[in-house]
Design a protein around this motif. Structure first.
Motif, mmCIF file in Angstrom:
data_model
loop_
_atom_site.group_PDB
_atom_site.id
_atom_site.type_symbol
_atom_site.label_atom_id
_atom_site.label_comp_id
_atom_site.label_asym_id
_atom_site.label_seq_id
_atom_site.Cartn_x
_atom_site.Cartn_y
_atom_site.Cartn_z
ATOM 1 N N VAL A 144 1.895 -59.882 151.857
ATOM 2 C CA VAL A 144 0.998 -58.737 152.679
ATOM 3 C C VAL A 144 -0.455 -59.358 152.252
ATOM 4 C CG1 VAL A 144 -0.031 -56.434 151.978
ATOM 5 C CG2 VAL A 144 2.306 -56.856 151.995
ATOM 6 N N LEU A 145 -0.873 -59.797 151.172
ATOM 7 C CA LEU A 145 -2.351 -60.343 151.088
ATOM 8 C C LEU A 145 -2.387 -61.663 151.949
ATOM 9 C CD1 LEU A 145 -2.653 -60.456 147.206
ATOM 10 C CD2 LEU A 145 -3.493 -58.852 148.784
ATOM 11 N N GLU A 146 -1.243 -62.290 152.456
ATOM 12 C CA GLU A 146 -1.711 -63.559 153.497
ATOM 13 C C GLU A 146 -1.408 -62.880 154.778
ATOM 14 O OE1 GLU A 146 0.883 -66.560 152.071
ATOM 15 O OE2 GLU A 146 -0.401 -66.912 150.015
ATOM 16 N N GLY A 147 -1.031 -61.782 154.966
ATOM 17 C CA GLY A 147 -1.023 -61.462 156.154
ATOM 18 C C GLY A 147 0.138 -61.950 157.141
ATOM 19 N N LYS A 148 1.317 -62.259 156.257
ATOM 20 C CA LYS A 148 2.520 -63.011 156.659
ATOM 21 C C LYS A 148 3.464 -61.904 157.390
ATOM 22 C CE LYS A 148 2.263 -67.553 154.600
ATOM 23 N NZ LYS A 148 2.634 -68.478 153.859
ATOM 24 N N GLU A 149 4.552 -62.263 158.163
ATOM 25 C CA GLU A 149 5.239 -61.249 158.633
ATOM 26 C C GLU A 149 6.687 -61.557 158.292
ATOM 27 O OE1 GLU A 149 5.209 -61.027 162.958
ATOM 28 O OE2 GLU A 149 3.085 -60.204 162.987
ATOM 29 N N THR A 150 6.916 -62.432 157.249
ATOM 30 C CA THR A 150 8.317 -62.814 156.832
ATOM 31 C C THR A 150 8.487 -61.592 155.542
ATOM 32 O OG1 THR A 150 7.433 -64.321 155.200
ATOM 33 C CG2 THR A 150 8.076 -65.104 157.131
ATOM 34 N N LEU A 151 9.644 -61.817 154.925
ATOM 35 C CA LEU A 151 10.008 -60.886 153.891
ATOM 36 C C LEU A 151 10.541 -61.621 152.815
ATOM 37 C CD1 LEU A 151 13.369 -60.481 153.913
ATOM 38 C CD2 LEU A 151 12.625 -59.289 156.097
ATOM 39 N N ALA A 152 10.920 -60.918 151.717
ATOM 40 C CA ALA A 152 11.494 -61.210 150.461
ATOM 41 C C ALA A 152 12.676 -60.222 150.231
ATOM 42 C CB ALA A 152 10.600 -61.204 149.085
ATOM 43 N N ILE A 153 13.763 -61.039 149.768
ATOM 44 C CA ILE A 153 15.060 -60.113 149.331
ATOM 45 C C ILE A 153 15.491 -60.486 148.185
ATOM 46 C CG2 ILE A 153 16.713 -61.832 150.648
ATOM 47 C CD1 ILE A 153 18.437 -59.452 151.076
ATOM 48 N N ALA A 154 15.763 -59.260 147.218
ATOM 49 C CA ALA A 154 16.310 -59.717 145.899
ATOM 50 C C ALA A 154 17.719 -59.261 145.720
ATOM 51 C CB ALA A 154 15.521 -58.849 144.745
ATOM 52 N N TYR A 155 18.590 -59.930 145.508
ATOM 53 C CA TYR A 155 20.017 -59.619 145.218
ATOM 54 C C TYR A 155 20.172 -59.183 143.627
ATOM 55 C CZ TYR A 155 21.390 -61.731 149.490
ATOM 56 O OH TYR A 155 21.704 -62.075 151.021
ATOM 57 N N LEU A 156 20.827 -57.989 143.714
ATOM 58 C CA LEU A 156 21.070 -57.496 142.396
ATOM 59 C C LEU A 156 22.357 -56.842 142.225
ATOM 60 C CD1 LEU A 156 19.308 -54.106 141.600
ATOM 61 C CD2 LEU A 156 18.665 -55.471 143.964
ATOM 62 N N GLY A 157 22.953 -56.809 141.065
ATOM 63 C CA GLY A 157 24.287 -55.933 140.942
ATOM 64 C C GLY A 157 23.945 -54.600 140.355
ATOM 65 N N ASP A 158 24.972 -53.803 140.403
ATOM 66 C CA ASP A 158 24.805 -52.108 139.918
ATOM 67 C C ASP A 158 24.487 -52.485 138.417
ATOM 68 O OD1 ASP A 158 28.009 -52.051 138.479
ATOM 69 O OD2 ASP A 158 27.742 -53.425 140.135
ATOM 70 N N GLY A 159 24.892 -53.031 137.691
ATOM 71 C CA GLY A 159 24.583 -53.150 136.367
ATOM 72 C C GLY A 159 22.855 -53.494 136.297
ATOM 73 N N ALA A 160 22.206 -54.078 137.132
ATOM 74 C CA ALA A 160 20.767 -54.439 136.902
ATOM 75 C C ALA A 160 19.943 -53.027 137.070
ATOM 76 C CB ALA A 160 20.474 -55.568 137.970
ATOM 77 N N THR A 161 20.413 -52.184 137.952
ATOM 78 C CA THR A 161 19.934 -51.021 138.109
ATOM 79 C C THR A 161 19.533 -50.119 136.743
ATOM 80 O OG1 THR A 161 21.737 -49.654 138.473
ATOM 81 C CG2 THR A 161 20.556 -50.783 140.301
ATOM 82 N N SER A 162 20.103 -50.643 135.605
ATOM 83 C CA SER A 162 19.830 -49.934 134.354
ATOM 84 C C SER A 162 18.420 -50.635 133.703
ATOM 85 C CB SER A 162 20.955 -49.912 133.417
ATOM 86 O OG SER A 162 21.817 -49.108 134.108
ATOM 87 N N GLN A 163 18.102 -51.850 134.217
ATOM 88 C CA GLN A 163 17.078 -52.668 133.518
ATOM 89 C C GLN A 163 15.572 -52.391 134.034
ATOM 90 O OE1 GLN A 163 18.018 -54.515 131.223
ATOM 91 N NE2 GLN A 163 18.857 -56.368 131.925
ATOM 92 N N GLY A 164 15.022 -52.460 132.988
ATOM 93 C CA GLY A 164 13.472 -51.849 133.187
ATOM 94 C C GLY A 164 12.803 -52.644 134.327
ATOM 95 N N ASP A 165 13.005 -53.939 134.304
ATOM 96 C CA ASP A 165 12.448 -55.039 135.368
ATOM 97 C C ASP A 165 12.672 -54.405 136.742
ATOM 98 O OD1 ASP A 165 11.500 -56.336 133.216
ATOM 99 O OD2 ASP A 165 12.659 -58.404 133.830
ATOM 100 N N VAL A 166 13.920 -53.905 137.025
ATOM 101 C CA VAL A 166 14.208 -53.439 138.304
ATOM 102 C C VAL A 166 13.316 -52.070 138.621
ATOM 103 C CG1 VAL A 166 16.061 -52.448 139.947
ATOM 104 C CG2 VAL A 166 16.482 -54.366 138.240
ATOM 105 N N HIS A 167 13.022 -51.477 137.788
ATOM 106 C CA HIS A 167 12.469 -50.060 138.056
ATOM 107 C C HIS A 167 10.951 -50.289 138.197
ATOM 108 C CE1 HIS A 167 15.689 -47.213 136.952
ATOM 109 N NE2 HIS A 167 15.799 -48.083 136.027
ATOM 110 N N GLU A 168 10.376 -51.230 137.462
ATOM 111 C CA GLU A 168 9.178 -51.712 137.518
ATOM 112 C C GLU A 168 8.804 -52.327 139.056
ATOM 113 O OE1 GLU A 168 8.430 -53.909 134.193
ATOM 114 O OE2 GLU A 168 8.709 -52.334 132.747
ATOM 115 N N SER A 169 9.813 -53.073 139.355
ATOM 116 C CA SER A 169 9.656 -53.986 140.674
ATOM 117 C C SER A 169 9.503 -52.980 141.791
ATOM 118 C CB SER A 169 10.823 -54.733 140.746
ATOM 119 O OG SER A 169 10.721 -55.646 139.823
ATOM 120 N N MET A 170 10.345 -51.961 141.755
ATOM 121 C CA MET A 170 10.756 -51.166 142.677
ATOM 122 C C MET A 170 9.282 -50.196 143.053
ATOM 123 S SD MET A 170 14.717 -50.149 143.661
ATOM 124 C CE MET A 170 14.953 -49.515 141.816
ATOM 125 N N VAL A 171 8.588 -49.890 141.778
ATOM 126 C CA VAL A 171 7.419 -49.048 141.454
ATOM 127 C C VAL A 171 6.439 -50.019 142.336
ATOM 128 C CG1 VAL A 171 5.678 -48.085 140.059
ATOM 129 C CG2 VAL A 171 8.243 -47.414 139.831
#
Length: 367
Positions: A144-171
């Motif tokens: 966003v800061l660099e004004g690029k039109e590419t994207l990032a994708i994060a793969y995760l499993g169902d178990g990872a949705t219980s991790q704090g890192d994932v919640h912070e990332s989505m916020v």
């Protein structure tokens, strides 16, 4: 919540108001290529599992049953989109062009990472559950800061949705409208814990609480997964921010080759999901629609065998690393504690009669 689908478990094409428009350009050759990719990565997975059982790999995380989720998602991306995987996305790595020797090195113990991330635009395997979502969000904020039109994708499993890192990332991703796709492969089990114990609602339903749309898709339907990730990619590229996709699939094998899934799940469950096998349904769809004949199937099987043979040869021929290489690429700049450890380890090896290889490492110089 609606689970979006384009090809049913018995191989029939069905309409979906949201997804159809994102696969209107898919021709017969592309459909066959999607099927070929799934066949090849299942063969890779089977060969790697056999290599581990034969003592050639220390560990292997099987992807059996998740072929459609991996192939559909990666084939929806552009080459310059950056992927942040877990340890199970070896099918994604194959499609990105990672060499077999690089895929296997970390599991054989000959190197402490995988491929060069900048050669294939894919970060190396992440063992720490959920931390790759932080990396993807940070990368997306940078885009966003660099004004690029590419994207990032994060793969995760169902178990990872219980991790704090994932919640912070989505916020953070939602707050800063970062072009990130959170692609959750809900394979029903976080090692031995069922997804129903972690969440009493569909995982995609949680996305609204973070300020992003959530989409649940049949993760054993490669065409639907392709369309879903294209939908999310379109949102990311047009400045609409992050999306969460829950690909409902099933881990038909073990969590890793150190796991025994028969201790926590029943035979009937495996049989139920076996009837939804992603490769079988795609083969049925292609055959019934006249897009796949015997000659094409034979050619695909031959390619899968050739890739598996290459993988086996690459694994067996991986050279043992210099023991002192464990100190390389730890820090960008010199670190006195690391250098002291290097010196002590060199002395230890010398005491065992093993001369450290390389003058710089043997003398404790900077890597």
């Amino acid at each position: 919540m609606i689970m979006h689908q384009l090809i049913t478990a018995d191989g029939n094409r069905v309409a979906d108001g949201l997804l159809d428009g994102f696969v209107s350009d898919i021709d017969d050759e592309t459909l066959r290529n999607l099927y070929e990719d799934m066949v090849v990565i299942r063969r890779i997975d089977a060969e790697a599992t056999a290599l581990q059982r034969q003592g050639q790999l220390a560990l292997w995380p099987p992807l059996l049953g998740q072929e459609a989720a991996q192939i559909g998602s990666v084939r929806a991306l552009d080459d310059d989109d950056f992927i942040f995987p877990t340890y199970r996305e070896n099918g994604v790595a194959y499609c990105r062009g990672a060499k077999m020797s690089d895929v296997l090195g970390v599991w054989r113990g000959t190197w402490n990472t995988g491929w060069d991330p900048y050669e294939v635009n894919m970060a190396t395997p992440q063992i720490i559950i959920g931390s790759q979502t932080l990396h993807a969000t940070g990368y997306g904020m940078g885009l966003v800061l660099e004004g690029k039109e590419t994207l990032a994708i994060a793969y995760l499993g169902d178990g990872a949705t219980s991790q704090g890192d994932v919640h912070e990332s989505m916020v953070f991703a939602a707050t800063f409208q970062a072009p990130v796709i959170f692609f959750c492969q809900n394979n029903q089990w976080a090692i031995s814990e069922p997804v129903g114990l972690q969440s009493h609602v569909p995982l995609a339903g949680r996305a609204a609480g973070y300020g992003m749309p959530g989409l649940q898709v049949d993760g054993n339907d490669v065409l639907a997964v392709l369309a879903a990730v294209r939908w999310a990619a379109d949102r990311a590229r047009t400045g609409s921010g992050p999306s969460f996709i829950e690909a409902v699939t099933y881990r038909m094998g073990a969590h890793t080759t150190a796991d025994d899934p028969t201790r926590y799940r029943g035979v009937t469950e495996l049989e139920e999901w076996g009837a939804k096998d992603p490769i079988t349904r795609m083969r049925t769809f292609l055959r019934n629609s006249g897009r796949l004949d015997g000659a094409a199937e034979s050619a695909i099987a031959a390619k899968a065998d050739a890739v598996a043979a290459e993988l086996r040869q690459a694994c067996i021929n991986l050279p043992d690393p210099d023991p002192m290489s464990v100190f390389e690429n730890v820090y960008v700049d010199g670190n006195p504690i690391l250098e002291l450890q290097r010196k002590h380890y060199g002395a230890y090896l010398s005491a065992l009669g093993e001369q450290p290889v390389g003058s710089a490492t043997a003398q404790g110089g900077a890597s």
